[in-house]
Write an enzyme that holds these catalytic residues in place. Structure first.
Site, PDB file in Angstrom:
ATOM      1  N   GLU A   1       3.571   5.634  -7.985  1.00  0.00           N
ATOM      2  CA  GLU A   1       3.141   4.414  -7.314  1.00  0.00           C
ATOM      3  C   GLU A   1       1.688   4.173  -7.715  1.00  0.00           C
ATOM      4  O   GLU A   1       0.892   5.112  -7.770  1.00  0.00           O
ATOM      5  CB  GLU A   1       3.242   4.549  -5.793  1.00  0.00           C
ATOM      6  CG  GLU A   1       2.664   3.314  -5.090  1.00  0.00           C
ATOM      7  CD  GLU A   1       2.881   3.263  -3.589  1.00  0.00           C
ATOM      8  OE1 GLU A   1       3.457   4.215  -3.036  1.00  0.00           O
ATOM      9  OE2 GLU A   1       2.482   2.256  -2.977  1.00  0.00           O
TER      10      GLU A   1
ATOM     11  N   ASN B   1       1.851  -2.281  -6.018  1.00  0.00           N
ATOM     12  CA  ASN B   1       2.137  -3.006  -4.781  1.00  0.00           C
ATOM     13  C   ASN B   1       1.847  -4.490  -4.974  1.00  0.00           C
ATOM     14  O   ASN B   1       0.907  -4.861  -5.667  1.00  0.00           O
ATOM     15  CB  ASN B   1       1.275  -2.465  -3.646  1.00  0.00           C
ATOM     16  CG  ASN B   1       1.667  -1.042  -3.286  1.00  0.00           C
ATOM     17  OD1 ASN B   1       2.650  -0.820  -2.591  1.00  0.00           O
ATOM     18  ND2 ASN B   1       0.915  -0.076  -3.792  1.00  0.00           N
TER      19      ASN B   1
ATOM     20  N   GLU C   1       6.515  -3.094  -5.595  1.00  0.00           N
ATOM     21  CA  GLU C   1       6.687  -2.695  -4.198  1.00  0.00           C
ATOM     22  C   GLU C   1       6.298  -3.854  -3.288  1.00  0.00           C
ATOM     23  O   GLU C   1       5.166  -4.331  -3.309  1.00  0.00           O
ATOM     24  CB  GLU C   1       5.837  -1.459  -3.887  1.00  0.00           C
ATOM     25  CG  GLU C   1       6.272  -0.250  -4.696  1.00  0.00           C
ATOM     26  CD  GLU C   1       5.811   1.077  -4.076  1.00  0.00           C
ATOM     27  OE1 GLU C   1       5.135   1.046  -3.018  1.00  0.00           O
ATOM     28  OE2 GLU C   1       6.128   2.122  -4.663  1.00  0.00           O
TER      29      GLU C   1
ATOM     30  N   ASP D   1       9.123  -1.823   0.497  1.00  0.00           N
ATOM     31  CA  ASP D   1       8.122  -0.856   0.954  1.00  0.00           C
ATOM     32  C   ASP D   1       8.152  -0.787   2.477  1.00  0.00           C
ATOM     33  O   ASP D   1       8.569  -1.730   3.149  1.00  0.00           O
ATOM     34  CB  ASP D   1       6.744  -1.345   0.482  1.00  0.00           C
ATOM     35  CG  ASP D   1       5.759  -0.207   0.343  1.00  0.00           C
ATOM     36  OD1 ASP D   1       6.101   0.926   0.716  1.00  0.00           O
ATOM     37  OD2 ASP D   1       4.644  -0.461  -0.159  1.00  0.00           O
TER      38      ASP D   1
ATOM     39  N   GLU E   1       8.728   8.312   2.103  1.00  0.00           N
ATOM     40  CA  GLU E   1       7.264   8.262   1.940  1.00  0.00           C
ATOM     41  C   GLU E   1       6.555   9.187   2.914  1.00  0.00           C
ATOM     42  O   GLU E   1       7.037   9.438   4.013  1.00  0.00           O
ATOM     43  CB  GLU E   1       6.752   6.850   2.239  1.00  0.00           C
ATOM     44  CG  GLU E   1       6.935   5.855   1.139  1.00  0.00           C
ATOM     45  CD  GLU E   1       6.087   4.620   1.425  1.00  0.00           C
ATOM     46  OE1 GLU E   1       5.206   4.312   0.612  1.00  0.00           O
ATOM     47  OE2 GLU E   1       6.301   3.973   2.481  1.00  0.00           O
TER      48      GLU E   1
HETATM   49  P1  C2E Z   1       1.590   1.941   0.799  1.00  0.00           P
HETATM   50  O1  C2E Z   1       2.122   1.005  -0.203  1.00  0.00           O
HETATM   51  O2  C2E Z   1       2.468   2.323   1.922  1.00  0.00           O
HETATM   52  O3  C2E Z   1       1.055   3.199  -0.021  1.00  0.00           O
HETATM   53  C1  C2E Z   1       1.195   4.495   0.436  1.00  0.00           C
HETATM   54  C2  C2E Z   1      -0.050   4.935   1.133  1.00  0.00           C
HETATM   55  O4  C2E Z   1       0.193   6.167   1.806  1.00  0.00           O
HETATM   56  C3  C2E Z   1      -1.164   5.219   0.160  1.00  0.00           C
HETATM   57  O5  C2E Z   1      -2.366   4.950   0.829  1.00  0.00           O
HETATM   58  C4  C2E Z   1      -1.013   6.694  -0.038  1.00  0.00           C
HETATM   59  O6  C2E Z   1      -2.194   7.307  -0.478  1.00  0.00           O
HETATM   60  C5  C2E Z   1      -0.649   7.154   1.333  1.00  0.00           C
HETATM   61  N1  C2E Z   1       0.069   8.402   1.337  1.00  0.00           N
HETATM   62  C6  C2E Z   1       0.857   8.928   0.381  1.00  0.00           C
HETATM   63  N2  C2E Z   1       1.351  10.113   0.767  1.00  0.00           N
HETATM   64  C7  C2E Z   1       0.887  10.340   2.007  1.00  0.00           C
HETATM   65  C8  C2E Z   1       1.035  11.419   2.957  1.00  0.00           C
HETATM   66  O7  C2E Z   1       1.723  12.438   2.716  1.00  0.00           O
HETATM   67  N3  C2E Z   1       0.387  11.298   4.137  1.00  0.00           N
HETATM   68  C9  C2E Z   1      -0.372  10.209   4.438  1.00  0.00           C
HETATM   69  N4  C2E Z   1      -0.982  10.182   5.623  1.00  0.00           N
HETATM   70  N5  C2E Z   1      -0.532   9.191   3.593  1.00  0.00           N
HETATM   71  C10 C2E Z   1       0.076   9.250   2.369  1.00  0.00           C
HETATM   72  P2  C2E Z   1      -3.440   4.060   0.192  1.00  0.00           P
HETATM   73  O8  C2E Z   1      -3.545   4.344  -1.240  1.00  0.00           O
HETATM   74  O9  C2E Z   1      -4.598   4.188   1.079  1.00  0.00           O
HETATM   75  O10 C2E Z   1      -2.854   2.622   0.304  1.00  0.00           O
HETATM   76  C11 C2E Z   1      -2.752   2.012   1.518  1.00  0.00           C
HETATM   77  C12 C2E Z   1      -2.014   0.743   1.393  1.00  0.00           C
HETATM   78  O11 C2E Z   1      -2.783  -0.231   0.675  1.00  0.00           O
HETATM   79  C13 C2E Z   1      -0.759   0.871   0.600  1.00  0.00           C
HETATM   80  O12 C2E Z   1       0.230   1.355   1.442  1.00  0.00           O
HETATM   81  C14 C2E Z   1      -0.516  -0.557   0.178  1.00  0.00           C
HETATM   82  O13 C2E Z   1       0.102  -1.282   1.182  1.00  0.00           O
HETATM   83  C15 C2E Z   1      -1.916  -1.093   0.019  1.00  0.00           C
HETATM   84  N6  C2E Z   1      -2.247  -1.147  -1.390  1.00  0.00           N
HETATM   85  C16 C2E Z   1      -2.755  -0.175  -2.175  1.00  0.00           C
HETATM   86  N7  C2E Z   1      -2.944  -0.628  -3.434  1.00  0.00           N
HETATM   87  C17 C2E Z   1      -2.538  -1.918  -3.437  1.00  0.00           C
HETATM   88  C18 C2E Z   1      -2.463  -2.962  -4.433  1.00  0.00           C
HETATM   89  O14 C2E Z   1      -2.814  -2.755  -5.617  1.00  0.00           O
HETATM   90  N8  C2E Z   1      -2.002  -4.166  -4.081  1.00  0.00           N
HETATM   91  C19 C2E Z   1      -1.595  -4.409  -2.810  1.00  0.00           C
HETATM   92  N9  C2E Z   1      -1.150  -5.612  -2.521  1.00  0.00           N
HETATM   93  N10 C2E Z   1      -1.633  -3.474  -1.843  1.00  0.00           N
HETATM   94  C20 C2E Z   1      -2.098  -2.241  -2.151  1.00  0.00           C
HETATM   95 CA    CA Z   2       3.552   0.934  -1.599  1.00  0.00          CA
HETATM   96 CA    CA Z   3       4.634   2.352   1.958  1.00  0.00          CA
END
Ligand code: C2E
Ligand code: CA
Ligand code: CA
Length: 762
Positions: A529, A590, A622, A651, A715
């Site tokens: 991802e 995403n 996603e 997602d 996830e």
């Molecule tokens: P998401 O799409 O649900 O991405 C998964 C988030 O959960 C990611 O946080 C990831 O680092 C985190 N994660 C993965 N494994 C675990 C785990 O075992 N425990 C916990 N507590 N967390 C875990 P991240 O990278 O902070 O991203 C947060 C959200 O930001 C993402 O949720 C997504 O909705 C958004 N996002 C990130 N990058 C993009 C992007 O390029 N475009 C858009 N539109 N949204 C983005």
């Molecule tokens: Ca995602």
């Molecule tokens: Ca997610």
């Protein structure tokens, strides 16, 4: 040179006193004729001793660089030898009271060695030449200049003595020659020194001591015995005065010397040689001979002028080039609107200061600048920023470096260690109580202050100052706050972040991290991802949870998302090229609802695929449920993407209201079970009805997906027990910190190569 190393005046006074006394005596002697002429032997040894004492004192107490020490040691030797030589002469003079004893050989040898030592000292003064080419050019120039000067000095100084009716002793001629050579060498050398360890005017004074030889020659030619007396009593001691003065200049020398290298000197020397040339034309030459000589002189003269013009031209071109380089450098390090140093220069200076010791920074953020800009227009806003910059410059004064970080954000790096950040901040805030700029606007600023000891990471200090600045804003603005440990990092408002996102995107502050999607049983990586990351210059890494909502509300998610998409495709294609087509199946960026509304979205995806060469079926977009349920336009876009072969993943599945019905209307290929259903799934027996429900959803989702032929990814798997439980429930793919954290592309590359080596050990 520090204040306690004061240049002593006493040596200058002493040498000058001796010389003045000698002059006085000489005047009395010529007028009255009273007293023995042998007195004339005294001033020079005494004055030379004075100059030597001055050098000794300099060597003992002044902080000199090694080349300067070398130079002045040789000068000490020079003054010592000359003094010794003339002492020997004085002794001989008092023994043999005839007015003019010839200079005894040992005396002449000592004095001559003194001149040679001075010349050697001159030769060894470093010129600071950079390239071999330049070295050659300078040697040529200096040879020309030396010969030119030397010829002139020879013609007017030495030649008349050598050809005089009453011949002068060899000793006298040699000493004169040496002193004139010292003068010529000194002039040529000094002309080429721009600065450096030995003071330029000191060198000039030392070189001029040789010129006393020319005066001596004149006296000897025209004055006879009386000339010799004058030379001893008046002229030669003067050389020692020049020496003492030179020492004094060296005391006052500050290292950063300036001055133009005398590239003009060779031309002058060429022209100067013509003068003695004309003077030596014998009378008996024919007119034709004279014409040839006149033409030669004219040609050398014209060539000299020609060269000089070319030299001027070159100097001008070089100056232009330097100016434009300086301008470029200035533009790269300064803000175009306010002329203040920019973020790049600020970071460089701050880093340097943190290397050396403590550093204090003030972050100055205008309150409600955006309102002014939006309501009164950018012109007014620009004028206001210029006025603010002027205030910062004025109130910071010599205490620090004011900079514009971008937008309405300014900073001050405190550079005066005695200045207090609080005082500067208060001065700035006070200055803002009156109206600013020609539009007489009232603005306020919030100031955050932070200090960090040497070695603190720069971004850490900036983040502290940022935290303090937000705290100041929260205290009702127009305030300063100093950072203290434990001050909570506030969540910035969308508006504040929004303004910065555009800049950050242009500045390339975003990166993509990749989190592996893993076959839980085997541990094999099947996909990644793609997650956006913002490396903020003052606040460090900002979570997408914080900036994605701001990007969405400001619309900047469209260009940001496009960038993430293109970057992911590029990186994906690179990995497939490096590790083969079987290395990874899914690359999942995403996509926000706002992007799906963008009419260009589908063509953006197409061109990202085409430009990178990534096969469409490897791209997994996603999308959240709420993004998908946005009406017919979004629906059409999704079907077009589906038709292209791009896969769509749902997602955060299970958190929305219509998850199940959605699956019918939407061409999804993958379901991502939301982390909330994975949390606590390992607890056995299930603790609460809530936990029961979570397990039921997890089980239902995987069965539904199976029935519909969809892949599922669980996830947020944070421990082994959760992974085991999910396997039992029928999940094969998972993602989470327990399996692998999101990581930069370089780390991912390493992980992939380790995996390749494991699968096919070579
Ligand atoms: P998401 O799409 O649900 O991405 C998964 C988030 O959960 C990611 O946080 C990831 O680092 C985190 N994660 C993965 N494994 C675990 C785990 O075992 N425990 C916990 N507590 N967390 C875990 P991240 O990278 O902070 O991203 C947060 C959200 O930001 C993402 O949720 C997504 O909705 C958004 N996002 C990130 N990058 C993009 C992007 O390029 N475009 C858009 N539109 N949204 C983005
Ligand atoms: Ca995602
Ligand atoms: Ca997610």
């Amino acid at each position: 040179m520090t204040a306690d190393h004061r240049a002593p005046l006493r040596h200058v006074v002493a040498t000058f006193g001796v010389t003045a006394a000698g002059t006085l005596w000489y005047v009395l002697w010529t007028v009255t004729g009273i007293g023995p002429a042998t007195v004339s032997y005294l001033p020079l040894p005494l004055a030379a001793a004075g100059a030597a004492a001055a050098v000794l004192d300099l060597l003992r107490r002044a902080p000199l660089t090694p080349p300067a020490v070398r130079f002045w040691r040789l000068m000490l030797v020079a003054f010592g030898l000359v003094g010794a030589g003339y002492t020997v002469l004085a002794v001989a003079g008092f023994r043999d009271t005839s007015i003019l004893p010839p200079m005894p050989l040992p005396a002449a040898a000592l004095a001559g060695a003194g001149f040679l030592a001075a010349m050697w000292a001159m030769v060894r003064v470093p010129l600071g030449i950079a390239s071999p080419g330049e070295r050659w050019r300078q040697w040529l120039d200096r040879a020309i200049a030396f010969l030119g000067c030397g010829t002139v000095l020879f013609h007017f100084g030495l030649a008349p003595v050598m050809t005089a009716a009453t011949p002068w002793s060899t000793q006298t001629v040699v000493l004169l020659g040496l002193s004139l050579a010292l003068a010529a060498g000194g002039i040529t050398k000094v002309a080429y020194i721009r600065g450096g360890p030995i003071d330029r005017s000191a060198l000039r004074l030392i070189g001029s001591t040789g010129l006393t030889g020319a005066v001596v020659a004149l006296l000897l030619i025209h004055g006879g015995d009386a000339g010799s007396v004058a030379d001893q009593a008046v002229v030669m001691p003067f050389a020692a005065v020049l020496g003492a003065l030179a020492v004094r200049r060296q005391w006052q020398h500050t290292a950063a010397g300036r001055g133009r290298a005398g590239a003009w000197l060779p031309y002058l020397a060429v022209a100067a040689v013509d003068v003695p040339l004309i003077a030596v034309i014998p009378d008996e030459l024919t007119t034709a001979d004279r014409l040839v000589i006149a033409a030669s002189v004219l040609v050398t003269g014209l060539v000299t002028v020609r060269q000089f013009v070319a030299f001027r031209e070159n100097a001008r071109l070089l100056a232009d080039k330097r100016a434009s380089q300086e301008r470029l450098e200035h533009d790269a390090t300064h803000d175009g609107l306010t002329g203040l140093p920019n973020r790049a220069l600020f970071r460089r200076r701050l880093a340097a200061q943190l290397d050396r010791g403590d550093a204090t920074v003030l972050l100055v953020d205008l309150d409600d600048f955006k309102t002014i800009n939006d309501s009164l227009g950018h012109d007014v806003g620009d004028h206001l920023l210029i006025a603010v910059a002027a205030v910062l410059r004025r109130e910071t004064g010599t205490d620090g470096l004011p900079v514009r970080l971008g937008g309405d954000e300014f900073a001050v790096l405190v550079t005066d260690p005695t200045a207090l950040g609080e005082t500067i901040a208060q001065r700035v805030l006070d200055a803002f109580t009156g109206p600013l700029s020609e539009h007489r606007l009232l603005v306020h600023a919030s100031v955050g202050i932070a200090t960090a000891p040497a070695g603190t990471p720069l971004d850490r200090l900036l983040r502290d100052a940022d935290v303090a600045m937000y705290a100041a804003k929260q205290r009702g603005k127009a305030n300063w706050v100093r950072y203290h440990d434990g001050m909570a990092q506030p969540v910035a408002s969308h508006a504040q972040l929004g303004g910065e996102l555009r800049r950050a995107l242009d500045a390339g502050e975003f990166t993509v991290h990749y989190q592996p999607i893993i076959a839980i049983r085997t541990g094999r990586i099947v996909g990644v991802e793609a997650l956006a990351r913002w490396q903020h210059p003052t606040r460090g890494m900002i979570s997408p949870a914080e900036f994605i909502p701001a990007a969405e509300s400001t619309g900047l998610i469209v260009p940001l998302g496009r960038w993430v998409l293109r970057e992911t495709c590029r990186q994906a294609a690179a990995w497939l090229a490096e590790f083969g087509p079987d290395a990874l199946q899914k690359f999942g960026p995403n996509v926000s609802a706002r992007q799906l509304h963008d009419p260009d979205f589908v063509s953006d995806v197409q061109s990202a695929l085409a430009d990178s060469g990534l096969p469409a079926n490897r791209l997994v977009l996603e999308l959240t449920e709420s993004a998908v349920l946005r009406g017919p336009q979004v629906s059409r876009a999704l079907f077009r993407l589906h038709a292209l072969g791009v896969r769509l993943a749902l997602d955060d599945f299970g958190t929305g209201e219509s998850s199940l019905s959605l699956l019918r209307a939407f061409p999804a290929a993958i379901i991502k079970l939301d982390k909330s259903f994975v949390d606590g799934i390992e607890l056995d027996p299930p603790g609460s009805p809530e936990a029961d429900a979570r397990q039921a959803v997890a089980r239902a989702v995987v069965q539904l997906a199976l029935a519909l032929g969809l892949d599922t990814v669980a996830e947020g798997i944070e421990n082994a027990a959760q992974a085991d439980r999910l396997i039992e429930l029928g999940y094969s793919l998972g993602q989470g910190y327990h399996l692998a954290r999101p990581m930069p592309a370089t780390e991912m590359t390493q992980l992939l190569s380790t995996q390749r080596d494991l699968v096919s050990p070579s």
